[in-house]
Motif scaffolding. Structure first.
Motif, short mmCIF file in Angstrom:
data_model
loop_
_atom_site.label_atom_id
_atom_site.label_comp_id
_atom_site.label_asym_id
_atom_site.label_seq_id
_atom_site.Cartn_x
_atom_site.Cartn_y
_atom_site.Cartn_z
N MET A 1 0.92 -1.29 -0.02
CA MET A 1 -0.05 0.08 -0.07
C MET A 1 0.86 1.38 0.06
SD MET A 1 -2.90 1.05 -0.12
CE MET A 1 -3.97 2.82 0.04
N ARG A 2 0.27 2.36 -0.68
CA ARG A 2 0.85 3.54 -0.46
C ARG A 2 0.88 4.09 0.70
NH1 ARG A 2 -1.47 7.59 -3.63
NH2 ARG A 2 -3.50 6.73 -3.11
N LYS A 3 2.24 5.02 1.10
CA LYS A 3 2.12 5.99 2.14
C LYS A 3 1.11 7.17 1.99
CE LYS A 3 4.69 8.32 5.80
NZ LYS A 3 3.71 8.05 6.69
N HIS B 1 -9.95 9.55 -6.49
CA HIS B 1 -10.33 8.39 -6.24
C HIS B 1 -11.76 8.23 -6.15
CE1 HIS B 1 -6.00 8.29 -5.14
NE2 HIS B 1 -5.84 7.01 -5.66
N SER C 1 -8.91 2.28 -7.32
CA SER C 1 -8.62 1.89 -6.27
C SER C 1 -7.61 2.75 -5.26
CB SER C 1 -7.95 0.55 -6.45
OG SER C 1 -7.50 -0.12 -5.30
N ILE C 2 -7.92 2.74 -4.08
CA ILE C 2 -6.77 3.82 -3.35
C ILE C 2 -5.55 3.38 -3.44
CG2 ILE C 2 -8.57 4.75 -2.00
CD1 ILE C 2 -7.76 3.04 0.54
N ASP C 3 -5.04 2.21 -3.92
CA ASP C 3 -3.82 1.70 -3.84
C ASP C 3 -2.99 2.20 -5.20
OD1 ASP C 3 -5.15 -0.18 -5.32
OD2 ASP C 3 -3.76 -1.55 -5.10
N LYS C 4 -3.80 2.96 -6.00
CA LYS C 4 -3.32 3.39 -7.22
C LYS C 4 -3.29 5.02 -7.14
CE LYS C 4 -4.04 -0.19 -10.03
NZ LYS C 4 -3.55 -1.47 -9.07
N SER D 1 1.35 10.71 -5.31
CA SER D 1 1.69 9.61 -4.86
C SER D 1 1.11 9.16 -3.31
CB SER D 1 3.28 9.40 -5.11
OG SER D 1 3.87 10.15 -4.26
N GLN D 2 1.25 10.44 -2.43
CA GLN D 2 0.98 10.40 -1.27
C GLN D 2 -0.56 10.83 -0.61
OE1 GLN D 2 3.49 13.21 1.13
NE2 GLN D 2 4.00 13.79 -0.80
N GLN E 1 -8.44 4.43 8.46
CA GLN E 1 -7.48 3.67 7.91
C GLN E 1 -6.05 4.36 7.79
OE1 GLN E 1 -8.96 2.29 4.00
NE2 GLN E 1 -7.15 1.06 3.48
#
Length: 136
Positions: A1-3, A39, A53-56, A66-67, A105
């Protein structure tokens, strides 16, 4: 998962009755984006529509994406194209719920508007998101 360091609130800078498919076409055809700008998009009736998707990574704030998790309500301008908070009661409730869920989250993520980033010369989201959501 991204930060994730930021949960960012946007407006689409369209009339409140704009359709998501038209916004997506603008991103693809006019801006040349392969990924959506947000998103999540919140329609006038409060429906939360996931676009990515929030991982993208989406395209909400140049050089910061990216963050970020980008959330937008449809609207944000008046009939003359000037910035205006056009959120419906349903949009306000949905944005609040979504931010609370995402904050669980990502408890360290800061909530702010697009306009709160350095070198951003936009009124987006046409209200003070930092102030409105500071207690989340």
């Amino acid at each position: 998962m991204r930060k994730i360091n930021y949960l960012v609130v946007h407006c689409t800078a369209t009339q409140p009755n704009a359709e998501i498919k038209n916004i997506q076409n603008y991103w693809r055809k006019n801006l040349g984006w392969k990924s959506p700008g947000y998103h999540y998009v919140i329609k006038a009736d409060g429906e939360i529509v996931p676009l990515l998707s929030i991982d993208k990574v989406s395209n909400g704030v140049a050089n910061w994406n990216s963050q970020i998790i980008n959330i937008s309500y449809i609207g944000g301008i008046d009939k003359n194209g000037n910035p205006k908070d056009t959120r419906t009661a349903e949009q306000k409730a949905s944005i609040l719920k979504l931010l609370k869920d995402l904050k669980k989250q990502f408890p360290n993520a800061k909530i702010q508007g697009h306009r709160d980033f350095p070198k951003v010369a936009k009124a987006c989201p046409s209200f003070d998101a930092k102030k409105e959501y500071k207690t989340i």
